[in-house]
Write a protein that holds these residues in place. Structure first.
Motif, PDB file in Angstrom:
ATOM      1  N   THR A 171       0.702  -1.016  -0.077  1.00  0.00           N
ATOM      2  CA  THR A 171      -0.842   0.333   0.408  1.00  0.00           C
ATOM      3  C   THR A 171       0.787   1.327   0.103  1.00  0.00           C
ATOM      4  OG1 THR A 171      -2.001  -0.860   1.240  1.00  0.00           O
ATOM      5  CG2 THR A 171      -1.892   1.539   0.879  1.00  0.00           C
ATOM      6  N   THR A 172       1.735   1.397   0.912  1.00  0.00           N
ATOM      7  CA  THR A 172       2.610   2.452   0.603  1.00  0.00           C
ATOM      8  C   THR A 172       3.282   2.213  -0.050  1.00  0.00           C
ATOM      9  OG1 THR A 172       4.376   1.443   2.695  1.00  0.00           O
ATOM     10  CG2 THR A 172       2.833   3.159   3.545  1.00  0.00           C
ATOM     11  N   ALA A 173       3.898   1.492  -1.329  1.00  0.00           N
ATOM     12  CA  ALA A 173       4.715   1.571  -2.504  1.00  0.00           C
ATOM     13  C   ALA A 173       3.853   2.052  -3.516  1.00  0.00           C
ATOM     14  CB  ALA A 173       4.967   0.395  -2.695  1.00  0.00           C
ATOM     15  N   LEU A 174       2.291   1.782  -3.464  1.00  0.00           N
ATOM     16  CA  LEU A 174       1.368   2.535  -4.213  1.00  0.00           C
ATOM     17  C   LEU A 174       1.570   3.864  -4.215  1.00  0.00           C
ATOM     18  CD1 LEU A 174      -1.102  -0.367  -5.054  1.00  0.00           C
ATOM     19  CD2 LEU A 174      -0.122   0.617  -6.582  1.00  0.00           C
ATOM     20  N   GLU A 175       1.571   4.519  -2.062  1.00  0.00           N
ATOM     21  CA  GLU A 175       1.534   5.865  -2.286  1.00  0.00           C
ATOM     22  C   GLU A 175       2.597   6.479  -3.016  1.00  0.00           C
ATOM     23  OE1 GLU A 175       0.789   6.051   2.235  1.00  0.00           O
ATOM     24  OE2 GLU A 175      -1.235   4.733   1.802  1.00  0.00           O
ATOM     25  N   MET A 176       3.286   6.169  -2.393  1.00  0.00           N
ATOM     26  CA  MET A 176       4.960   6.498  -3.085  1.00  0.00           C
ATOM     27  C   MET A 176       5.146   6.948  -4.655  1.00  0.00           C
ATOM     28  SD  MET A 176       7.952   5.151  -1.102  1.00  0.00           S
ATOM     29  CE  MET A 176       9.471   6.242  -1.958  1.00  0.00           C
ATOM     30  N   ALA A 177       4.303   5.722  -5.124  1.00  0.00           N
ATOM     31  CA  ALA A 177       3.927   5.770  -6.914  1.00  0.00           C
ATOM     32  C   ALA A 177       3.284   7.146  -6.680  1.00  0.00           C
ATOM     33  CB  ALA A 177       3.618   4.640  -7.714  1.00  0.00           C
ATOM     34  N   ALA A 178       2.330   7.415  -6.321  1.00  0.00           N
ATOM     35  CA  ALA A 178       1.037   8.636  -6.494  1.00  0.00           C
ATOM     36  C   ALA A 178       1.613   9.917  -6.711  1.00  0.00           C
ATOM     37  CB  ALA A 178      -0.323   8.060  -5.467  1.00  0.00           C
ATOM     38  N   LEU A 179       2.979   9.650  -5.777  1.00  0.00           N
ATOM     39  CA  LEU A 179       3.350  10.884  -4.836  1.00  0.00           C
ATOM     40  C   LEU A 179       4.039  11.575  -6.203  1.00  0.00           C
ATOM     41  CD1 LEU A 179       4.248  10.664  -0.836  1.00  0.00           C
ATOM     42  CD2 LEU A 179       3.002  12.430  -2.267  1.00  0.00           C
ATOM     43  N   LEU A 180       5.065  10.779  -7.228  1.00  0.00           N
ATOM     44  CA  LEU A 180       6.083  10.569  -8.045  1.00  0.00           C
ATOM     45  C   LEU A 180       5.181  10.951  -8.788  1.00  0.00           C
ATOM     46  CD1 LEU A 180       8.755   7.598  -6.614  1.00  0.00           C
ATOM     47  CD2 LEU A 180       8.928   9.386  -7.019  1.00  0.00           C
ATOM     48  N   CYS A 181       4.124  10.321  -9.421  1.00  0.00           N
ATOM     49  CA  CYS A 181       3.450  10.129 -10.216  1.00  0.00           C
ATOM     50  C   CYS A 181       2.612  12.294 -10.588  1.00  0.00           C
ATOM     51  CB  CYS A 181       2.111   9.903 -10.721  1.00  0.00           C
ATOM     52  SG  CYS A 181       2.710   8.181 -11.381  1.00  0.00           S
ATOM     53  N   ASP A 182       2.924  13.013  -9.130  1.00  0.00           N
ATOM     54  CA  ASP A 182       2.857  14.362  -9.291  1.00  0.00           C
ATOM     55  C   ASP A 182       1.250  13.845  -9.049  1.00  0.00           C
ATOM     56  OD1 ASP A 182       4.928  15.830  -7.738  1.00  0.00           O
ATOM     57  OD2 ASP A 182       5.335  15.400 -10.908  1.00  0.00           O
ATOM     58  N   ILE A 183      -0.105  13.204  -8.578  1.00  0.00           N
ATOM     59  CA  ILE A 183      -1.083  13.355  -8.285  1.00  0.00           C
ATOM     60  C   ILE A 183      -1.919  14.219  -8.028  1.00  0.00           C
ATOM     61  CG2 ILE A 183      -3.259  11.692  -8.556  1.00  0.00           C
ATOM     62  CD1 ILE A 183      -1.847  11.204 -10.608  1.00  0.00           C
ATOM     63  N   LYS A 184      -2.661  15.274  -8.299  1.00  0.00           N
ATOM     64  CA  LYS A 184      -3.081  16.396  -7.219  1.00  0.00           C
ATOM     65  C   LYS A 184      -4.456  16.236  -7.460  1.00  0.00           C
ATOM     66  CE  LYS A 184       0.519  19.166  -8.012  1.00  0.00           C
ATOM     67  NZ  LYS A 184       1.359  18.074  -8.642  1.00  0.00           N
ATOM     68  N   THR A 185      -5.304  16.948  -6.600  1.00  0.00           N
ATOM     69  CA  THR A 185      -7.021  17.425  -6.420  1.00  0.00           C
ATOM     70  C   THR A 185      -6.926  17.681  -7.836  1.00  0.00           C
ATOM     71  OG1 THR A 185      -6.739  17.628  -4.009  1.00  0.00           O
ATOM     72  CG2 THR A 185      -8.835  18.256  -6.075  1.00  0.00           C
ATOM     73  N   GLY A 186      -8.338  16.903  -8.423  1.00  0.00           N
ATOM     74  CA  GLY A 186      -9.041  16.619  -9.881  1.00  0.00           C
ATOM     75  C   GLY A 186      -8.236  15.676 -10.522  1.00  0.00           C
ATOM     76  N   ASP A 187      -7.360  15.327 -10.895  1.00  0.00           N
ATOM     77  CA  ASP A 187      -7.221  14.691 -11.534  1.00  0.00           C
ATOM     78  C   ASP A 187      -7.485  12.925 -11.910  1.00  0.00           C
ATOM     79  OD1 ASP A 187      -4.691  15.809 -12.157  1.00  0.00           O
ATOM     80  OD2 ASP A 187      -3.272  15.186 -10.697  1.00  0.00           O
ATOM     81  N   GLU A 188      -7.736  12.768 -12.775  1.00  0.00           N
ATOM     82  CA  GLU A 188      -8.199  10.977 -12.702  1.00  0.00           C
ATOM     83  C   GLU A 188      -7.127   9.957 -12.772  1.00  0.00           C
ATOM     84  OE1 GLU A 188     -12.525  12.912 -14.676  1.00  0.00           O
ATOM     85  OE2 GLU A 188     -11.254  11.370 -16.110  1.00  0.00           O
ATOM     86  N   VAL A 189      -7.924   8.828 -12.228  1.00  0.00           N
ATOM     87  CA  VAL A 189      -6.253   7.700 -12.964  1.00  0.00           C
ATOM     88  C   VAL A 189      -7.350   6.714 -13.106  1.00  0.00           C
ATOM     89  CG1 VAL A 189      -5.041   6.719 -10.976  1.00  0.00           C
ATOM     90  CG2 VAL A 189      -5.085   8.678 -10.743  1.00  0.00           C
ATOM     91  N   ILE A 190      -7.073   6.049 -14.278  1.00  0.00           N
ATOM     92  CA  ILE A 190      -7.754   4.538 -14.597  1.00  0.00           C
ATOM     93  C   ILE A 190      -7.327   3.748 -14.272  1.00  0.00           C
ATOM     94  CG2 ILE A 190      -7.958   3.521 -16.680  1.00  0.00           C
ATOM     95  CD1 ILE A 190      -7.935   6.499 -18.587  1.00  0.00           C
ATOM     96  N   MET A 191      -7.820   2.707 -13.634  1.00  0.00           N
ATOM     97  CA  MET A 191      -7.651   1.759 -13.200  1.00  0.00           C
ATOM     98  C   MET A 191      -9.120  -0.020 -12.939  1.00  0.00           C
ATOM     99  SD  MET A 191      -7.243   2.153  -9.337  1.00  0.00           S
ATOM    100  CE  MET A 191      -5.789   3.654  -9.444  1.00  0.00           C
ATOM    101  N   PRO A 192      -8.763  -1.150 -12.585  1.00  0.00           N
ATOM    102  CA  PRO A 192      -9.865  -1.806 -12.888  1.00  0.00           C
ATOM    103  C   PRO A 192     -10.240  -1.695 -11.316  1.00  0.00           C
ATOM    104  CG  PRO A 192      -7.667  -3.544 -11.950  1.00  0.00           C
ATOM    105  CD  PRO A 192      -6.791  -1.373 -12.731  1.00  0.00           C
ATOM    106  N   SER A 193     -11.249  -2.184 -11.616  1.00  0.00           N
ATOM    107  CA  SER A 193     -12.349  -2.376 -10.242  1.00  0.00           C
ATOM    108  C   SER A 193     -12.041  -3.730  -9.293  1.00  0.00           C
ATOM    109  CB  SER A 193     -13.583  -2.261 -10.716  1.00  0.00           C
ATOM    110  OG  SER A 193     -14.380  -2.300  -9.613  1.00  0.00           O
ATOM    111  N   PHE A 194     -11.600  -4.533 -10.314  1.00  0.00           N
ATOM    112  CA  PHE A 194     -11.447  -5.741  -9.671  1.00  0.00           C
ATOM    113  C   PHE A 194     -10.101  -5.906  -9.008  1.00  0.00           C
ATOM    114  CE2 PHE A 194     -10.552 -10.270 -10.050  1.00  0.00           C
ATOM    115  CZ  PHE A 194     -11.259 -11.197  -8.628  1.00  0.00           C
TER     116      PHE A 194
END
Length: 382
Positions: A62-85
Motif C-alpha cells: 500500500t505505501t509503495a503505491l502511495e509513493m508511486a502516486a506522489l512520484l506521479c504528482d497526482i493532485k486534486t482533480g486528476d483522474e487515474v484509470i484502473m480496474p475495479s477488480f
C-alpha cells in the motif's frame, strides 16, 4: 483444516532477525534491507538488458503505491484509470492525493484490465493508468504503454502479486514508470507486512523517492556520505520498514528458487487435475497468455454462477478445506461510489468476480493435502 494460505517459512528467519538485533541496527536501511535491495536490483536489471531499475523496500504494498502516486504528482482533480477488480489499496493511494478513480472493465481470460477499454476512458483530466497483474499474470503491457505514451500519461504497475512474473522476458514491475510489490504474509515471499517500489525513471526520480521515503529528508544521501548533514527537503513520510522485517524477507529470498519451484509444482498439479472438468464445461481454469510467465501466486476456478460458488465453498468447508472468493469490485463499494466512476459497461468485472473461487496454494502445502483438495473438487463436480 487445510488452510487457504500459510505464510512461508524457510528456516533462517529467526537466525537473521537475531543477527539484525545484534547488529544494533534494527531501524530501516540496515544490513538486511541492503541485501534485499541488491537481490531485487540484480534480478530485475539482468533481464532488462542492463537498464537501471532501482528498488526501495517499503512498509507495505500500500505505501509503495502511495509513493508511486506522489512520484506521479497526482493532485486534486486528476483522474487515474484502473480496474475495479482489485484491492482497495490500489485506489486508496491515489484517492489520498485527491484523484478521481475511473474504473474500467477487465478481460474475462486473465481478470486483468481490458487494454481495449482504456483509451475511451481517457479525458483531459487523466494523469495516470494503474494496472494490476492479477494472480501474477501480466497485463497486455505493450498496448498499455503505447496508449500512455501517446497521451503523455504515467503508468504504475500494481505488481503486488507478481514478484518473479514476466511479460515478454521483462520482469513485472519494471515495465511502467513505477512498480509496486507486496510482501504481505499471503504473498509468495513475505516479511509479515512489507512491500517495495521499483523506480524505472532514472536517478533523479530515484533520489526523489528516497526523500519521500525518509520523511521528506535527504538522510539517505547523508548515510552515504554525500552530504555532511541531512535536512527536510520535500513532502514525505516514514515508508521504510524495520531491518527486522527485511531480515525475515531475506530468509525468503535466499530460498526464492525453492519457493517458486514448490508453488509452480502445486499450480501445475491443480491445472492437470482439473483439465477434464474444463473440457466438460463445468469450470474454467486460469488462462496464461502467450509471452507471459506467471509466478504461481494463486490457482482459481471460475464457476457457473454465484450460487454454485457458494455451494462449492460450503462443500469444501465441510471437507475441512478453506476455498475462498476474492475481491468485491471497488466501484460497487461505498468508497468506490464516492471517489470513482465506472467507464463503459460492467460486462465482466462483477459477473466474473461473483464466480471466482481460489484454492489452497502455499509453500509447504503437502502432496497429501493437495490431493485431498483435488479429490474434494472432483467429488463436488462428479
Amino acid at each position: 483444516m487445510i488452510h487457504f494460505n500459510v505464510p512461508p517459512v524457510t528456516g533462517n528467519e529467526t537466525k537473521y532477525i537475531q543477527q539484525a538485533i545484534e547488529n544494533h541496527k534494527i531501524c530501516g536501511d540496515g544490513e538486511f534491507t541492503k541485501k534485499c535491495h541488491a537481490w531485487f536490483e540484480s534480478r530485475l536489471n539482468i533481464v532488462r538488458g542492463g537498464l537501471t531499475s532501482r528498488v526501495l523496500l517499503t512498509t507495505s504494498g500500500t505505501t509503495a503505491l502511495e509513493m508511486a502516486a506522489l512520484l506521479c504528482d497526482i493532485k486534486t482533480g486528476d483522474e487515474v484509470i484502473m480496474p475495479s477488480f482489485t484491492f482497495c489499496s490500489t485506489a486508496d493511494a491515489f484517492v489520498q492525493r485527491g484523484a478521481k478513480i475511473v474504473f474500467v472493465d477487465v478481460r474475462p481470460d486473465t481478470m486483468n484490465i481490458d487494454e481495449k477499454k482504456i483509451e475511451r476512458a481517457i479525458t483531459e483530466k487523466t494523469k495516470a493508468i494503474c494496472v494490476v497483474h492479477y494472480a501474477g499474470v501480466a497485463c497486455e503491457m505493450d498496448t498499455i504503454m503505447d496508449i500512455a505514451r501517446r497521451h503523455s500519461l504515467k503508468v504504475v504497475e500494481d505488481a503486488a502479486q507478481a514478484v518473479c512474473s514476466f511479460y515478454k522476458g521483462r520482469p513485472l514491475g519494471t515495465i511502467a514508470d513505477y512498480g509496486c510489490f507486496s510482501f504481505h504474509e499471503t504473498k509468495n515471499f513475505s516479511m509479515g507486512e512489507g512491500g517495495a517500489i521499483v523506480i524505472n525513471t532514472g536517478t533523479e526520480d530515484f533520489e526523489r523517492a528516497e526523500v519521500i521515503r525518509e520523511k521528506g529528508t535527504d538522510r539517505s544521501k547523508f548515510l552515504r556520505g554525500q552530504v555532511d548533514k541531512y535536512t527536510w527537503r520535500d513532502y514525505g513520510s516514514s515508508y521504510l520498514p524495520s531491518d527486522l522485517n527485511a531480515a525475515y524477507l531475506w530468509a525468503q529470498l535466499e530460498k526464492a528458487e525453492d519457493i517458486q519451484k514448490s508453488r509452480m509444482k502445486i499450480w501445475k498439479t491443480y491445472n492437470a487435475a482439473f483439465a477434464n472438468l474444463e473440457k466438460a464445461g463445468k469450470v474454467r481454469l486460469p488462462v496464461i497468455p502467450e509471452g507471459c510467465v506467471h509466478n504461481a501466486h494463486m490457482f482459481y476456478l471460475i464457476t457457473k454462477s454465484i450460487e454454485e460458488r457458494t455451494a462449492f465453498i460450503s462443500f469444501m468447508r465441510e471437507k475441512e478445506i478453506l476455498a475462498v472468493f476474492h475481491y468485491i469490485p471497488l466501484h460497487s463499494a461505498p468508497a468506490g461510489v464516492k471517489f470513482g466512476r465506472f467507464d463503459g459497461e460492467d460486462e465482466v468485472t462483477t459477473p466474473y468476480s461473483e464466480r471466482l473461487v481460489r484454492l489452497p496454494l502455499y509453500y509447504g502445502l503437502t502432496d497429501e493435502d493437495q490431493q485431498k483438495v483435488i479429490d474434494a473438487v472432483l467429488e463436488f463436480y462428479k
